[in-house]
Design a protein around this motif. Structure first.
Motif, short mmCIF file in Angstrom:
data_model
loop_
_atom_site.label_atom_id
_atom_site.label_comp_id
_atom_site.label_asym_id
_atom_site.label_seq_id
_atom_site.Cartn_x
_atom_site.Cartn_y
_atom_site.Cartn_z
N GLU A 137 -4.04 80.09 48.46
CA GLU A 137 -4.24 79.28 49.67
C GLU A 137 -5.73 79.34 49.98
O GLU A 137 -6.27 80.41 50.26
N VAL A 138 -6.41 78.21 49.92
CA VAL A 138 -7.87 78.18 49.98
C VAL A 138 -8.33 77.70 51.35
O VAL A 138 -7.88 76.65 51.84
N HIS A 139 -9.24 78.46 51.94
CA HIS A 139 -9.82 78.11 53.24
C HIS A 139 -11.33 77.94 53.06
O HIS A 139 -12.00 78.85 52.57
N ARG A 140 -11.85 76.81 53.49
CA ARG A 140 -13.27 76.51 53.28
C ARG A 140 -13.99 76.29 54.62
O ARG A 140 -13.37 76.19 55.67
N GLY A 141 -15.30 76.21 54.54
CA GLY A 141 -16.10 75.91 55.72
C GLY A 141 -16.24 77.07 56.68
O GLY A 141 -16.62 76.86 57.85
N ILE A 142 -15.98 78.29 56.23
CA ILE A 142 -16.13 79.46 57.09
C ILE A 142 -17.58 79.91 56.99
O ILE A 142 -18.02 80.31 55.92
N ALA A 143 -18.33 79.79 58.08
CA ALA A 143 -19.78 79.96 58.04
C ALA A 143 -20.38 78.94 57.06
O ALA A 143 -21.14 79.27 56.16
N ARG A 144 -19.96 77.70 57.23
CA ARG A 144 -20.47 76.53 56.49
C ARG A 144 -19.99 76.49 55.05
O ARG A 144 -19.22 75.60 54.69
N GLY A 198 -27.92 86.56 57.21
CA GLY A 198 -26.81 86.96 58.07
C GLY A 198 -25.50 86.26 57.79
O GLY A 198 -24.72 86.03 58.71
N GLY A 199 -25.23 85.93 56.53
CA GLY A 199 -23.99 85.25 56.21
C GLY A 199 -22.75 86.04 56.56
O GLY A 199 -21.73 85.46 56.98
N ALA A 200 -22.80 87.36 56.41
CA ALA A 200 -21.65 88.18 56.76
C ALA A 200 -21.35 88.11 58.26
O ALA A 200 -20.20 87.95 58.67
N VAL A 231 -18.05 86.69 60.27
CA VAL A 231 -17.36 87.45 61.31
C VAL A 231 -17.29 86.64 62.60
O VAL A 231 -16.23 86.54 63.25
N ASP A 232 -18.42 86.02 62.98
CA ASP A 232 -18.46 85.21 64.20
C ASP A 232 -17.54 84.00 64.13
O ASP A 232 -17.07 83.50 65.16
N ALA A 233 -17.30 83.53 62.89
CA ALA A 233 -16.41 82.38 62.70
C ALA A 233 -14.94 82.79 62.69
O ALA A 233 -14.06 81.95 62.43
N GLY A 234 -14.67 84.06 62.96
CA GLY A 234 -13.28 84.52 63.08
C GLY A 234 -12.68 85.02 61.79
O GLY A 234 -11.45 85.01 61.63
N LEU A 235 -13.51 85.51 60.87
CA LEU A 235 -13.02 85.95 59.57
C LEU A 235 -11.85 86.92 59.70
O LEU A 235 -10.78 86.70 59.10
N PHE A 236 -12.03 88.01 60.44
CA PHE A 236 -10.99 89.03 60.49
C PHE A 236 -9.88 88.71 61.49
O PHE A 236 -8.81 89.32 61.43
N ARG A 237 -10.14 87.77 62.38
CA ARG A 237 -9.07 87.29 63.24
C ARG A 237 -8.12 86.40 62.45
O ARG A 237 -6.89 86.49 62.57
N GLU A 242 -28.17 95.63 53.22
CA GLU A 242 -27.09 94.79 52.67
C GLU A 242 -26.25 94.30 53.84
O GLU A 242 -25.78 95.10 54.65
N ASP A 243 -26.06 92.97 53.92
CA ASP A 243 -25.41 92.48 55.15
C ASP A 243 -23.89 92.62 55.12
O ASP A 243 -23.22 92.26 56.10
N PHE A 244 -23.31 93.19 54.06
CA PHE A 244 -21.91 93.62 54.13
C PHE A 244 -21.75 94.62 55.28
O PHE A 244 -20.62 94.82 55.77
N ALA A 245 -22.85 95.23 55.69
CA ALA A 245 -22.81 96.15 56.83
C ALA A 245 -22.26 95.48 58.08
O ALA A 245 -21.60 96.13 58.90
N TYR A 246 -22.53 94.19 58.26
CA TYR A 246 -21.97 93.47 59.42
C TYR A 246 -20.45 93.46 59.35
O TYR A 246 -19.77 93.61 60.38
N MET A 247 -19.91 93.26 58.16
CA MET A 247 -18.46 93.24 58.02
C MET A 247 -17.87 94.62 58.28
O MET A 247 -16.82 94.75 58.92
N LEU A 248 -18.56 95.67 57.79
CA LEU A 248 -18.07 97.02 58.04
C LEU A 248 -18.21 97.41 59.50
O LEU A 248 -17.43 98.22 60.00
#
Length: 400
Positions: A59-66, A150-152, A156-162, A343-349
């Motif tokens: 199931e593919v979701h696109r356009g998350i953070a552009r 700041g892509g990560a 997150v701001d686009a609701g990734l984990f929500r 490393e901006d994976f830090a934002y996700m963590l």
């Protein structure tokens, strides 16, 4: 294939299947490499990722953070969910490898191996879609704009984990100078925060022959540069790592004119969240008071970059255990040294702390080249072990 990793036969069927994917994975990786795209411009790459995932039943979701893509695959009836992340963007560097698959776009290249990161996760995605030997929800996160954009955080701001809850989260990066296909882990702080400051010194310009009628911002900037070095040596606990780099001082155009202003550009890094705060606070004090002592003033513009990347102990030990099981203890290294790179994976963590970021060696022999260098290339010998590591994490965390 250069630097082929030797793989432990602990999971022979999985490795045999992944090896059968290698020709296609190499072509995918080199195709992405030929067509590098900068952050938030990864349209061709995200098209390729989305097409592959859809063809394998995700199931593919696109356009998350552009330009971000998330592929979701569910198996069984389990409630656990897992996130695996790869980055997709390239750098504004002109490639100098002269390889047949070198960048076809001037001043654009995959100099950090994100082409390989994307391909390793695609290899795992194909295998997991075929076998579905897990119980729960798998979220494959293909992130745009890791390189200082700041892509990560944008995802997150686009609701990734929500939208795509992840009970655990993992990221992997290649590292030149380490043996190809070996894995490196560390609990706690693993990569540094990175903040940038622009400091404008406001003095009083005038004729170079009459310096006593001026307030020379170049002298002020020089004094500030020296004073800043005392922050790390005298304010930071000696058991903590920190870096303050004055990377640029810009002032004046001619020899006989004292300019009115000078611009300083700083990079500030720390491996501890409280030390990061201390550095930024002390820099502001030192800059303002040094300027004041010369009769000048200073304005400071701070751009907060990536936070400290902190690995969860439970998930780091889990990932290390998976690597040790798949490749043997000698190729799974626990307690790797932290790096002052960021490393901006830090934002996700930060948003989802139950996770781990680790390295896969990109090769340490002849021809090995550090990332962000015009001569760098991702080692295709990492594709199978990297994909296998992703598969191992998915199958063990979402154990059927």
């Amino acid at each position: 294939m250069k630097g082929q990793a030797v793989i432990s036969p602990l999971e022979p069927a999985m490795f045999d299947t992944l090896r059968s994917f290698e020709p296609e994975l190499v072509e995918i990786r080199r195709s992405i490499h030929r067509h590098p795209e900068l952050g938030f411009e990864e349209s061709r790459t995200s098209d390729l990722v989305a097409e592959k995932l859809a063809s394998w039943g995700y199931e593919v979701h696109r356009g998350i953070a552009r330009t971000g893509v998330v592929g979701v695959l569910k198996a069984g009836h389990g409630n656990k969910s897992l996130g695996l992340r790869a980055d997709m963007d390239a750098l504004p560097i002109h490639e100098a490898t002269a390889k047949p698959w070198a960048s076809q776009i001037p001043n654009r290249m995959h100099a950090c191996g994100h082409d390989g990161h994307t391909t390793m996760l695609l290899g795992a995605a194909r295998y997991l879609a075929q076998t579905r030997n897990f119980d729960g929800t798998l979220n494959l996160i293909f992130q745009p704009a890791e390189e200082a954009l700041g892509g990560a955080q944008a995802m997150v701001d686009a609701g990734l984990f929500r939208r795509f809850p992840c009970d655990a989260l993992f990221g992997m990066h290649n590292m030149p100078g380490l043996p190809v296909g070996q894995f490196y882990f560390r609990t706690g702080a693993f990569m540094a925060s990175a903040d940038s400051l622009d400091i404008t010194i406001h003095g009083k310009g005038g004729h170079g022959a009459l310096p006593h009628t001026t307030v020379d911002p170049i002298v002020v900037a020089a004094s500030i540069t020296l004073a800043l070095q005392t922050i790390v040596s005298r304010n930071v606990d000696t058991q903590h790592a920190a870096v303050i780099t004055v990377g640029s001082i810009q002032a004046g155009d001619v020899a006989n004119v004292v300019p009115a202003t000078a611009l300083m550009k700083l990079s500030v890094r720390a491996l501890d969240r409280q030390i990061r705060k201390l550095l930024l606070s002390r820099i502001e004090d030192v800059v303002r008071l040094q300027a004041q002592s010369f009769g000048a003033t200073a304005t400071i513009e701070t751009r907060h970059g990536t936070p400290v990347l902190v690995n969860d102990e439970t998930q780091t030990r889990f990932a290390h255990g998976v690597a040790a099981k798949l490749f043997g203890e000698a190729k799974a290294h626990y307690g790797a040294r932290p790096l002052m790179g960021s490393e901006d994976f830090a934002y996700m963590l930060d948003a989802n702390p139950n996770g781990c970021y680790f390295f896969i060696g990109n090769g340490d022999g002849e021809g090995s080249c550090m990332i962000h260098n015009p001569g760098y290339d991702f080692n295709d010998g990492c594709l199978t072990p990297g994909a296998a590591m992703w598969v191992g994490l998915a199958e063990d965390y979402l154990k059927a």
